[in-house]
Write a protein that holds these residues in place. Structure first.
Motif, PDB file in Angstrom:
ATOM      1  N   VAL A 104      37.729  16.731  53.718  1.00  0.00           N
ATOM      2  CA  VAL A 104      36.631  17.408  53.030  1.00  0.00           C
ATOM      3  C   VAL A 104      35.768  16.343  52.379  1.00  0.00           C
ATOM      4  O   VAL A 104      36.223  15.221  52.115  1.00  0.00           O
ATOM      5  CB  VAL A 104      37.134  18.423  51.967  1.00  0.00           C
ATOM      6  CG1 VAL A 104      37.977  19.512  52.623  1.00  0.00           C
ATOM      7  CG2 VAL A 104      37.906  17.732  50.853  1.00  0.00           C
ATOM      8  N   ASP A 105      34.526  16.697  52.095  1.00  0.00           N
ATOM      9  CA  ASP A 105      33.595  15.750  51.485  1.00  0.00           C
ATOM     10  C   ASP A 105      33.478  15.923  49.981  1.00  0.00           C
ATOM     11  O   ASP A 105      32.864  15.083  49.302  1.00  0.00           O
ATOM     12  CB  ASP A 105      32.213  15.892  52.118  1.00  0.00           C
ATOM     13  CG  ASP A 105      32.186  15.411  53.556  1.00  0.00           C
ATOM     14  OD1 ASP A 105      33.011  14.542  53.910  1.00  0.00           O
ATOM     15  OD2 ASP A 105      31.349  15.906  54.339  1.00  0.00           O
ATOM     16  N   ALA A 106      34.034  17.012  49.455  1.00  0.00           N
ATOM     17  CA  ALA A 106      33.951  17.273  48.020  1.00  0.00           C
ATOM     18  C   ALA A 106      35.042  18.261  47.630  1.00  0.00           C
ATOM     19  O   ALA A 106      35.574  18.981  48.485  1.00  0.00           O
ATOM     20  CB  ALA A 106      32.579  17.835  47.649  1.00  0.00           C
ATOM     21  N   VAL A 107      35.364  18.289  46.351  1.00  0.00           N
ATOM     22  CA  VAL A 107      36.281  19.278  45.787  1.00  0.00           C
ATOM     23  C   VAL A 107      35.588  19.933  44.607  1.00  0.00           C
ATOM     24  O   VAL A 107      35.032  19.244  43.734  1.00  0.00           O
ATOM     25  CB  VAL A 107      37.606  18.634  45.336  1.00  0.00           C
ATOM     26  CG1 VAL A 107      38.455  19.647  44.550  1.00  0.00           C
ATOM     27  CG2 VAL A 107      38.388  18.103  46.529  1.00  0.00           C
TER      28      VAL A 107
ATOM     29  N   PHE B  94      32.403  12.012  39.853  1.00  0.00           N
ATOM     30  CA  PHE B  94      31.765  13.315  39.680  1.00  0.00           C
ATOM     31  C   PHE B  94      30.380  13.305  40.335  1.00  0.00           C
ATOM     32  O   PHE B  94      29.665  12.296  40.299  1.00  0.00           O
ATOM     33  CB  PHE B  94      31.594  13.637  38.193  1.00  0.00           C
ATOM     34  CG  PHE B  94      32.798  14.248  37.545  1.00  0.00           C
ATOM     35  CD1 PHE B  94      33.006  15.614  37.601  1.00  0.00           C
ATOM     36  CD2 PHE B  94      33.711  13.453  36.883  1.00  0.00           C
ATOM     37  CE1 PHE B  94      34.111  16.182  36.997  1.00  0.00           C
ATOM     38  CE2 PHE B  94      34.822  14.011  36.276  1.00  0.00           C
ATOM     39  CZ  PHE B  94      35.019  15.380  36.337  1.00  0.00           C
ATOM     40  N   LEU B  95      30.008  14.438  40.913  1.00  0.00           N
ATOM     41  CA  LEU B  95      28.653  14.619  41.401  1.00  0.00           C
ATOM     42  C   LEU B  95      27.755  14.865  40.194  1.00  0.00           C
ATOM     43  O   LEU B  95      28.035  15.737  39.367  1.00  0.00           O
ATOM     44  CB  LEU B  95      28.598  15.803  42.367  1.00  0.00           C
ATOM     45  CG  LEU B  95      27.270  16.033  43.101  1.00  0.00           C
ATOM     46  CD1 LEU B  95      26.911  14.831  43.964  1.00  0.00           C
ATOM     47  CD2 LEU B  95      27.349  17.297  43.948  1.00  0.00           C
ATOM     48  N   GLU B  96      26.687  14.119  40.087  1.00  0.00           N
ATOM     49  CA  GLU B  96      25.810  14.223  38.932  1.00  0.00           C
ATOM     50  C   GLU B  96      24.718  15.264  39.157  1.00  0.00           C
ATOM     51  O   GLU B  96      24.487  15.722  40.282  1.00  0.00           O
ATOM     52  CB  GLU B  96      25.197  12.857  38.618  1.00  0.00           C
ATOM     53  CG  GLU B  96      26.225  11.801  38.238  1.00  0.00           C
ATOM     54  CD  GLU B  96      25.604  10.487  37.854  1.00  0.00           C
ATOM     55  OE1 GLU B  96      24.366  10.371  37.958  1.00  0.00           O
ATOM     56  OE2 GLU B  96      26.348   9.571  37.458  1.00  0.00           O
ATOM     57  N   GLY B  97      24.058  15.628  38.076  1.00  0.00           N
ATOM     58  CA  GLY B  97      22.967  16.597  38.145  1.00  0.00           C
ATOM     59  C   GLY B  97      23.072  17.613  37.025  1.00  0.00           C
ATOM     60  O   GLY B  97      24.135  17.790  36.419  1.00  0.00           O
ATOM     61  N   GLU B  98      21.962  18.263  36.711  1.00  0.00           N
ATOM     62  CA  GLU B  98      21.970  19.305  35.702  1.00  0.00           C
ATOM     63  C   GLU B  98      22.494  20.599  36.314  1.00  0.00           C
ATOM     64  O   GLU B  98      22.416  20.811  37.510  1.00  0.00           O
ATOM     65  CB  GLU B  98      20.569  19.506  35.131  1.00  0.00           C
ATOM     66  CG  GLU B  98      20.061  18.301  34.347  1.00  0.00           C
ATOM     67  CD  GLU B  98      18.760  18.612  33.638  1.00  0.00           C
ATOM     68  OE1 GLU B  98      18.171  19.670  33.921  1.00  0.00           O
ATOM     69  OE2 GLU B  98      18.347  17.790  32.802  1.00  0.00           O
ATOM     70  N   GLY B  99      23.017  21.449  35.468  1.00  0.00           N
ATOM     71  CA  GLY B  99      23.584  22.688  35.983  1.00  0.00           C
ATOM     72  C   GLY B  99      23.683  23.750  34.916  1.00  0.00           C
ATOM     73  O   GLY B  99      22.845  23.835  34.011  1.00  0.00           O
TER      74      GLY B  99
ATOM     75  N   GLY C 216      30.685   7.856  49.757  1.00  0.00           N
ATOM     76  CA  GLY C 216      30.140   8.875  50.641  1.00  0.00           C
ATOM     77  C   GLY C 216      28.636   9.000  50.543  1.00  0.00           C
ATOM     78  O   GLY C 216      27.962   8.269  49.806  1.00  0.00           O
ATOM     79  N   GLU C 217      28.093   9.977  51.283  1.00  0.00           N
ATOM     80  CA  GLU C 217      26.651  10.174  51.362  1.00  0.00           C
ATOM     81  C   GLU C 217      26.150  11.257  50.408  1.00  0.00           C
ATOM     82  O   GLU C 217      24.943  11.508  50.350  1.00  0.00           O
ATOM     83  CB  GLU C 217      26.261  10.548  52.797  1.00  0.00           C
ATOM     84  CG  GLU C 217      26.635   9.490  53.833  1.00  0.00           C
ATOM     85  CD  GLU C 217      26.328   9.936  55.248  1.00  0.00           C
ATOM     86  OE1 GLU C 217      25.993  11.138  55.437  1.00  0.00           O
ATOM     87  OE2 GLU C 217      26.430   9.094  56.169  1.00  0.00           O
ATOM     88  N   ILE C 218      27.063  11.890  49.673  1.00  0.00           N
ATOM     89  CA  ILE C 218      26.665  13.010  48.814  1.00  0.00           C
ATOM     90  C   ILE C 218      26.316  12.488  47.424  1.00  0.00           C
ATOM     91  O   ILE C 218      27.160  11.940  46.709  1.00  0.00           O
ATOM     92  CB  ILE C 218      27.798  14.047  48.725  1.00  0.00           C
ATOM     93  CG1 ILE C 218      28.085  14.612  50.115  1.00  0.00           C
ATOM     94  CG2 ILE C 218      27.408  15.175  47.770  1.00  0.00           C
ATOM     95  CD1 ILE C 218      29.267  15.536  50.160  1.00  0.00           C
ATOM     96  N   THR C 219      25.055  12.677  47.024  1.00  0.00           N
ATOM     97  CA  THR C 219      24.600  12.217  45.709  1.00  0.00           C
ATOM     98  C   THR C 219      23.955  13.338  44.901  1.00  0.00           C
ATOM     99  O   THR C 219      23.573  13.117  43.753  1.00  0.00           O
ATOM    100  CB  THR C 219      23.595  11.060  45.860  1.00  0.00           C
ATOM    101  OG1 THR C 219      22.469  11.506  46.627  1.00  0.00           O
ATOM    102  CG2 THR C 219      24.249   9.857  46.542  1.00  0.00           C
ATOM    103  N   SER C 220      23.836  14.541  45.491  1.00  0.00           N
ATOM    104  CA  SER C 220      23.243  15.674  44.786  1.00  0.00           C
ATOM    105  C   SER C 220      23.846  16.963  45.314  1.00  0.00           C
ATOM    106  O   SER C 220      24.487  16.977  46.365  1.00  0.00           O
ATOM    107  CB  SER C 220      21.722  15.694  44.982  1.00  0.00           C
ATOM    108  OG  SER C 220      21.407  16.025  46.326  1.00  0.00           O
ATOM    109  N   LYS C 221      23.620  18.045  44.607  1.00  0.00           N
ATOM    110  CA  LYS C 221      24.142  19.337  45.049  1.00  0.00           C
ATOM    111  C   LYS C 221      23.580  19.703  46.413  1.00  0.00           C
ATOM    112  O   LYS C 221      24.298  20.246  47.262  1.00  0.00           O
ATOM    113  CB  LYS C 221      23.799  20.420  44.022  1.00  0.00           C
ATOM    114  CG  LYS C 221      24.424  21.767  44.361  1.00  0.00           C
ATOM    115  CD  LYS C 221      24.186  22.806  43.274  1.00  0.00           C
ATOM    116  CE  LYS C 221      22.791  23.372  43.342  1.00  0.00           C
ATOM    117  NZ  LYS C 221      22.629  24.574  42.469  1.00  0.00           N
ATOM    118  N   ALA C 222      22.330  19.392  46.659  1.00  0.00           N
ATOM    119  CA  ALA C 222      21.708  19.740  47.937  1.00  0.00           C
ATOM    120  C   ALA C 222      22.408  19.060  49.106  1.00  0.00           C
ATOM    121  O   ALA C 222      22.452  19.610  50.220  1.00  0.00           O
ATOM    122  CB  ALA C 222      20.227  19.354  47.913  1.00  0.00           C
TER     123      ALA C 222
END
Length: 297
Positions: free
Chosen positions: A212-215, A234-239, A156-162
């Motif tokens: 859906v694009d994410a869960v 998993f979507l990566e990134g700090e949180g 998919g195209e999702i690589t960050s929370k934004a």
């Protein structure tokens, strides 16, 4: 820990699935949550003591749980109920308290009202302790730490929370995953489509089908699903974990949460006994053995 059974829904099956108890000279019946009740007559000091003990710890503990929710509670291909919560229940109730237990499948979004309607004695269902729930139930000491996380399709195209802004996201009704998604929706000024499912398996299937694009869901449950597939990551990134100076997992964490066993608010004596048993299995190494079986590495 061989006992892994659960109750089908329906009052008739519930009544038939429990072991009848006898606590003295009279005939005995059984309430909906597995407690024995003794009719009046022939009262003795030993009978009174037995009744007092029974009022604290029922001889069969009926447990409300949302099934399936792998790896916490789920059925194997042979129909055996297993999972982290199931093994913890065996360690607490069979090994420490010397009583039986049964799991009763219950929809998560109605599980607290069902507990308070006496449909079962406790909830063990990967339930996060939070202020909203604590107004309606009492919780045991925490027995597990989890994070709300995001999984997406690898192609998919999702690589960050934004990148989630404006996208359809799947969640399970009544969960803290749904709550985390709602907070994210507010962060995006409402520009996030939330698709709610009765069970997490519905959200996972929607992800695979492209609905859906994410869960958004608990990290261990997301990991159990993602590890079985090559097309989900998993979507990566700090949180939240990194922001709290905790040892953060290698993916985005939206929240930090603790699971607890839920009790009705008038069940203090039983809660105390369960907390003692929980402390004992942590002290004697049983908890670590069970944890390693489901979450090694």
């Amino acid at each position: 820990m061989e006992r892994r059974t659960y109750l089908k829904t329906g009052a008739g099956v519930l009544a038939g699935g429990l072991v009848a108890g006898c606590t003295g000279g009279g005939s005995s019946g059984q309430s909906g949550d597995g407690e024995s009740t003794t009719e009046s007559g022939g009262s003795t000091e030993s009978t009174t003591q037995a009744e007092t003990t029974e009022s604290v710890v029922p001889e069969t503990v009926v447990i409300g749980s949302d099934i399936p929710y792998r790896p916490f509670e789920y059925e194997t291909t042979s129909g055996e109920l297993t999972g982290f919560d199931v093994d913890i229940a065996a360690a607490i109730f069979e090994d420490q308290l010397g009583v039986d237990y049964e799991f009763k499948p219950t929809s998560f979004d109605s599980i607290i009202p069902s507990l308070n309607n006496n449909n079962f004695r406790i909830i063990m269902s990967a339930m996060t302790i939070n202020e909203t729930r604590d107004e309606k139930v009492d919780f045991s000491d925490p027995y597990f730490t989890a994070y709300q996380t995001v999984i997406v399709r690898d192609d998919g195209e999702i690589t960050s929370k934004a990148d989630l802004e404006g996208r359809p996201v799947g969640v399970q009704k009544g969960t803290t995953g749904a709550g985390a998604a709602e907070e994210l929706q507010e962060e995006f000024d409402g520009n996030l489509e939330l698709n709610r499912y009765d069970q997490i398996s519905g959200a996972f299937q929607a992800l695979i089908n492209g609905q859906v694009d994410a869960v958004i869901n608990d990290n261990t449950v997301n990991a159990e699903f993602a590890n079985q597939r090559d097309d989900v990551v998993f979507l990566e990134g700090e949180g939240a974990a990194a922001e709290s100076d905790q040892e953060a997992p290698p993916y985005l964490t939206l929240t930090i949460e603790n699971y607890g066993i839920a009790f009705r608010e008038d069940d203090d004596a039983f809660l105390e006994r369960v907390n003692e048993a929980l402390a004992a299995i942590k002290e004697n190494g049983t908890y670590d053995e069970i944890y390693s079986e489901y979450f090694a590495g």
